[in-house]
Scaffold this active site. Structure first.
Site, PDB file in Angstrom:
ATOM      1  N   SER A   4      -9.661  -0.779   7.329  1.00 42.28           N
ATOM      2  CA  SER A   4      -9.105  -0.508   5.997  1.00 42.28           C
ATOM      3  C   SER A   4      -8.503  -1.711   5.292  1.00 42.28           C
ATOM      4  O   SER A   4      -8.241  -1.641   4.093  1.00 42.28           O
ATOM      5  CB  SER A   4      -8.067   0.609   6.073  1.00 42.28           C
ATOM      6  OG  SER A   4      -8.714   1.850   6.113  1.00 42.28           O
ATOM      7  N   LYS A  12       0.845  -1.194   0.000  1.00 43.97           N
ATOM      8  CA  LYS A  12       0.000   0.000   0.000  1.00 43.97           C
ATOM      9  C   LYS A  12       0.880   1.243   0.000  1.00 43.97           C
ATOM     10  O   LYS A  12       1.949   1.255   0.636  1.00 43.97           O
ATOM     11  CB  LYS A  12      -0.892  -0.031   1.250  1.00 43.97           C
ATOM     12  CG  LYS A  12      -1.964   1.054   1.308  1.00 43.97           C
ATOM     13  CD  LYS A  12      -2.790   0.908   2.602  1.00 43.97           C
ATOM     14  CE  LYS A  12      -3.904   1.927   2.700  1.00 43.97           C
ATOM     15  NZ  LYS A  12      -4.653   1.790   3.975  1.00 43.97           N
ATOM     16  N   SER A  29      -9.645   1.570   3.185  1.00 46.37           N
ATOM     17  CA  SER A  29      -8.839   2.386   2.294  1.00 46.37           C
ATOM     18  C   SER A  29      -7.793   1.623   1.505  1.00 46.37           C
ATOM     19  O   SER A  29      -7.250   2.147   0.534  1.00 46.37           O
ATOM     20  CB  SER A  29      -8.129   3.480   3.089  1.00 46.37           C
ATOM     21  OG  SER A  29      -7.206   2.906   4.009  1.00 46.37           O
TER      22      SER A  29
END
Lengths: 532, 538
Positions: free
Chosen positions: A216, A69, A192
């Site tokens: 997330s 990420k 996210s």
């Protein structure tokens, strides 16, 4: 080849049936094929090709590609947090978890897309555009007729506006009506860490790192039909993870199986001298049982998670799995986590406060976006920050600074900390009363469509999307989401297993048991074959 | 002769004051003293109340939360870790040595050590604070409730009094970087070498009433820290900086509104800034104005305090617990908790390691040599206890301590140096005392030699005496001729003396000193002059 799990791929490489180089090239091809899904912010095939040359045969991951990420610092590779503020930021160091993956023989295929600074639950608030869910992409493979969604649709009429409060009038179940049979729409990946979830689901890599502050990892894992692991807070180092909420952030894992998640957990967990909040006890990597059992375990079903907004299909899956566990010798009992309802509001305050504080460093002086403004230091700060952050980030900064003002501190921040303690104690009490794990849904429904999702603001969506995941962060306990089966609409439905602090392995064994029972059918890669 | 010498010294028992050369006119001084007294009486209706915050940089190799060097004087921005420049994703890791230094200091200040303390973030935007917040300890500090006894010197040695101030808190915190303002190019430059260095902030109760009290406190606490090795005490390098909270009120009434004068970086500035601020506030109030709660800076050149720019006015720091640091726990070896002992800080072990403190050394000098508390404190503060112990053997204690104080320790303390830093060898001091005893050098010229030893390093006392031609002239004939000449040239003063104005003699002696370039043996000159004027042998 790309449908293999990490464990299977490693086995085949060991047996000489597969070459890691070949696998990497396949993954790179896949990565470029799914560009339309917008899972990656920065693709790093050349980095991976360089790294794989240095991989030793004895390494754990043997050069298998992983995605990270874009809020984990990667040395000499830009790390943007999907924000204008860090659009050109190239960190001079690796996050501990990235460093450990490299050391164990993982190679970096790319940095994945996300909500700006991980603030969001749809992976749509990125300066690089939204991430798209590969399941039923553009509805090309849509099988289900409109009439079949009547269940959830009628359920939306049950909605009690008072109960919803600020969550807005859009119900998670109303989505399908609005977007039905529309090829221009698509499902969100969740967030996210949506990019990482999509990267794993599409076979672009064999595992990915995400961060989980309120859900997330688990939210996009659930929507994309992959395993999403949020380890115990303090089990995995946060050094190099660009923070959202320091006291809640946990680096975690996306994988195609529970075993894969465990292999990757073993690679990254353990004390880090650079992160004082990691536990100092020696970390001993463990394997999961080949055939785990739930016999004699006590499984709690928290009644507060049985909410009106929960879609019938998810509810059914939840019941079915509870029954299945009972049939396999586990004791399943209802438990209560009475402070669950206060979690979202508590989270809003704590999150805003830490965000206001953490974001104070982005002044455009040492690094990051610097506006073209020489009027004064203050106006340089103001303009750089205005240009650098989206309105979600700015909104939380304002709220946080308000909550932290001397006259508000007791009323908001201090009170939020006290409620957080109560939420934490809810879990402690349940586990002290003999519960081994908790079983809950991960999300209210299957993945919503982009068109529906983007009709409400970030704050509203966060409040409704994180409802089952967010209290777990408050408690600091581990949780894992695993896909169970497809909805009638052919979208993945997942459940969440919540473990006890630092008993991540025990939790994963139970998840593995369920996984072996349900035999979830992963995304068929030819489903996305129509992509360029 | 001995009586004469001691008379000379009586007239200069005025230490703790700026450079005083030559013969001191006692009567003139006492007049000045009376004047001050009078002025004080005028303003006595106002009582100043002062509290101090002392920021002492902890002597450690690395910073409070990063591994970067904390050495002073490195090239700009060469001692900056990723954390110090607040790069995203970095986390603070507490430096054990800094905790130990804080605990040691807190023990020596008689504080209650808190077994659990916490770190907080204090937010404000400033370019030399890269994270936008300082990590400090606000509500749960390392230690609280101590007390420190210090000495305030007076006009005379016998005026020296011991006072006491309460220590409210000792906390650990980060230092900021330095901003350099380039006014011509209209830009600011940032040096982050100091950013993140460890500070101990020592907060006192408002227990001071004059600038001199505050200065004395800072002077003695500095010596304590230096003795403990927890701070190098170099105020000129910024190792110790003082903020003073000052207010005035009329006794019996509530405390007045206070102002805070920040960043005082010398003992003189502490005194001057506070005294200025007291007078300013009194004058504001007497003229019907109001004192504003504000932050002020001290201008060393003008001796005035000035309000700082708007943005540095009192603001809401939005304190928040530092989420990346677990609570700081301290242990005693008797505590029951066996695991993970490596990184622990044990209070009782540190307590045992505390060296002989200044107050112990002071008591030692007082008890062993019968020195008064002023001298004992002065010798301790110059780190001259060992030197004194060594050299005083076989000498008259009074005479030698007089000599050491006035010919050496005063000179180095004016330069803010300790014995070791002065580079003056103890053998040189010993020799100078011997020459002085044998009347081979005048006190005046001894000071010149000591100054030379301090300033021109490497030269011996003898070399300096030779080079500057300083040996004392004891030749009877030369001195008689000199006296004759002086009497001839100063009939007025001679007449005054004869009329009974004994002070006139000082003027004549001063002439002898001047004419002989400080080399004439003044005690002999004194005798000859008296004899000449008594007999009238002109």
């Amino acid at each position: 080849m790309l449908t293999l799990t990490l464990k299977e791929a490693l086995q085949q490489i060991r047996q000489g049936k597969l070459s890691a180089n070949e696998l990497l090239e396949k993954c790179i091809q896949r990565q470029s094929k799914i560009k339309e899904l917008n899972a990656f912010i920065t693709e790093t095939p050349d980095v991976a090709r360089e790294q794989i040359k240095q991989i030793s045969d004895s390494s754990t991951l043997k050069g298998l590609p992983v995605a990270v990420k874009d809020n984990f610092c990667t040395k000499n590779i830009r790390t943007t947090c999907a924000s204008r503020m860090l659009e050109k930021y190239i960190p001079p160091y690796n996050a501990t978890v990235v460093q450990r993956l490299y050391k164990q023989g993982g190679v970096l295929i790319g940095k994945t897309n996300m909500d700006e600074y991980a603030m969001g639950c749809g992976s749509i608030d990125s300066i690089y555009g939204p991430v798209r869910n590969p399941w039923k992409y553009k509805y090309k493979m849509r099988k289900v007729e409109k009439s079949k969604t009547a269940g959830p649709a009628t359920q939306s009429t049950l909605h009690d506006k008072q109960r919803l409060g600020t969550r807005g009038t859009h119900s998670s179940a109303a989505q399908h009506d609005e977007v039905y049979n529309d090829d221009s729409d698509w499902f969100i990946s969740g967030g996210s860490s949506g990019g990482s979830a999509v990267a794993v689901a599409t076979g672009s890599c064999f595992g990915a790192l995400g961060s989980d502050t309120g859900g997330s990892i688990r939210n996009p894992a659930s929507y994309c039909g992959v395993v999403g692991l949020k380890p115990t807070y303090g089990h995995v180092s946060r050094y190099g993870l660009i923070p959202l909420v320091n006291s809640l952030d946990v680096p975690g894992i996306f994988a195609r199986s529970v075993d894969d998640a465990n292999i990757l957990l073993n690679c990254i967990a353990g004390h880090d001298v650079n992160d004082s909040t990691t536990i100092s006890d020696d970390f001993i990597p463990q394997q999961l049982y080949d055939e785990p059992s739930v016999k004699g375990l006590t499984i709690g079903i928290p009644k507060e998670y049985y909410v009106k907004e929960l879609s019938d299909e998810v509810k059914q899956v939840w019941c079915d799995i509870a029954d299945m566990l009972e049939n396999n010798g586990a004791k399943v009992i209802q438990v209560s986590l009475p402070h669950t309802q206060y979690s979202i509001n508590t989270y809003s305050i704590i999150c805003a406060c830490e965000v206001a504080s953490n974001m104070a460093r982005y002044d455009g002086i040492e690094f990051g976006h610097r506006a073209d403004n020489n009027e004064s230091t203050e106006s340089l700060y103001a303009q750089s920050r205005h240009e650098g952050f989206n309105d979600v980030v700015r909104g939380r900064i304002f709220a946080g600074n308000y909550f932290l003002l001397r006259q508000n501190y007791e009323q908001y921040f201090k009170k939020a900390l006290r409620v957080r303690r109560l939420i934490h104690d809810d879990f402690t009490r349940v586990y002290e009363n003999g519960i081994d794990i908790l079983l809950t849904p991960t999300t209210l429904s299957t993945a919503p469509s982009y068109r529906w999702f983007s009709q409400a603001d970030n704050r509203t969506r966060t409040a409704e999307q994180d409802v089952f995941t967010q209290p777990i962060n408050m408690a600091g306990v581990p949780a894992v989401t695993i896909p169970i089966r497809l909805s009638e609409d052919s979208l993945p439905i997942s459940l969440q297993i919540i473990g006890q602090k630092f008993k991540d392995y025990e939790m994963l064994n139970i998840a593995k048991f369920i996984e072996q029972e349900v035999k979830f059918e992963h995304l068929k890669l030819n489903d996305i074959a129509h992509l360029s | 002769m001995a009586t004469f010498m001691s008379m000379r010294f009586t007239s200069c028992k005025l230490c703790g004051h700026p450079v005083r050369r030559g013969i001191v006119n006692v009567s003139k001084l006492s007049k000045r003293y009376k004047a001050t007294k009078l002025k004080q009486a005028d303003t006595l209706v106002w009582e100043p109340v002062i509290g101090l915050e002392i920021h002492a940089q902890i002597a450690a190799n690395a910073k409070l939360f990063s591994g970067a060097s904390s050495q002073y004087g490195g090239a700009v921005n060469t001692q900056v870790s990723f954390l110090d420049s607040a790069l995203p994703g970095t986390l603070p890791v507490l430096n054990k040595r800094c905790v130990e230094a804080g605990v040691t200091t807190a023990i020596a200040l008689g504080c209650t050590i808190n077994k659990v303390s916490r770190f907080d973030r204090k937010h404000y935007f400033y370019a030399d604070l890269p994270a936008g917040y300082q990590i400090t300890q606000q509500n749960h500090a390392l230690a609280n409730n101590g007390e420190f006894k210090y000495f305030v010197y007076g006009k005379y040695e016998t005026d020296c009094v011991e006072k006491s101030a309460r220590i409210l808190q000792l906390q650990l915190e980060q230092d900021s970087g330095k901003s350099l303002h380039d006014d011509i190019a209209g830009r600011s430059l940032i040096d982050l070498n100091r950013a993140g260095c460890a500070l101990m902030e020592i907060v006192t109760a408002p227990d001071f009433h004059t600038g001199s009290d505050a200065k004395s406190f800072v002077r003695d606490i500095k010596m304590l820290l230096v003795t403990l090795g927890t701070c190098d005490g170099k105020m000129s390098e910024g190792s110790m900086r003082v903020d003073a909270n000052i207010s005035v009120h009329k006794p019996g009434q509530p405390l007045g509104v206070r102002s805070e004068v920040k960043n005082l970086n010398s003992l003189t500035s502490v005194k001057k800034a506070i005294d200025y601020e007291i007078e300013r506030q009194i004058s504001v109030l007497e003229n019907g104005g109001e004192v504003i709660n504000e932050t002020r800076s001290f201008d060393v050149d003008t001796g005035e305090t000035l309000p700082m720019r708007d943005k540095e006015l009192k603001q809401d720091y939005r304190f928040m617990p530092e989420p990346n640091l677990p609570p700081l726990r301290l242990y005693y070896t008797t505590d029951k908790s066996p695991s993970g002992t490596q990184q622990r800080v044990y209070v009782d072990i540190l307590e045992k390691e505390i060296p002989m403190l200044p107050r112990d050394k002071r008591n030692y000098l007082i008890e062993k040599y019968g020195l008064n508390s002023y001298r004992a404190n002065f010798i301790v503060n110059a780190l001259a206890v060992e030197l004194f112990d060594d050299l005083v053997k076989g000498k008259n204690i009074k005479s030698f301590s007089d000599f050491l104080m006035h010919q050496f320790l005063n000179l180095i303390s004016q330069r803010d140096l300790t014995v070791a830093e002065s580079n003056v060898m103890s053998s040189d001091i010993d020799k100078l005392y011997e020459w002085y005893q044998h009347r081979e050098l005048s006190l005046e010229n001894i000071q010149k030699i000591v100054t030379g030893l301090i300033e021109k390093q490497g030269a011996s006392a003898r070399e300096i005496a030779e080079t500057l031609d300083l040996w004392q002239i004891n030749d009877e004939k030369y001195l008689t001729d000199l006296c004759k000449q002086i009497i001839e040239e100063n009939p007025k003063h001679v007449a005054k003396y004869k009329r009974g104005k004994k002070r006139a003699l000082d003027r004549l002696i001063g002439q002898a000193k001047q004419k002989s370039n400080g080399k004439a043996d003044l005690s002999t000159v004194n005798d000859i002059l008296i004899k000449m004027m008594k007999t009238g042998a002109e």
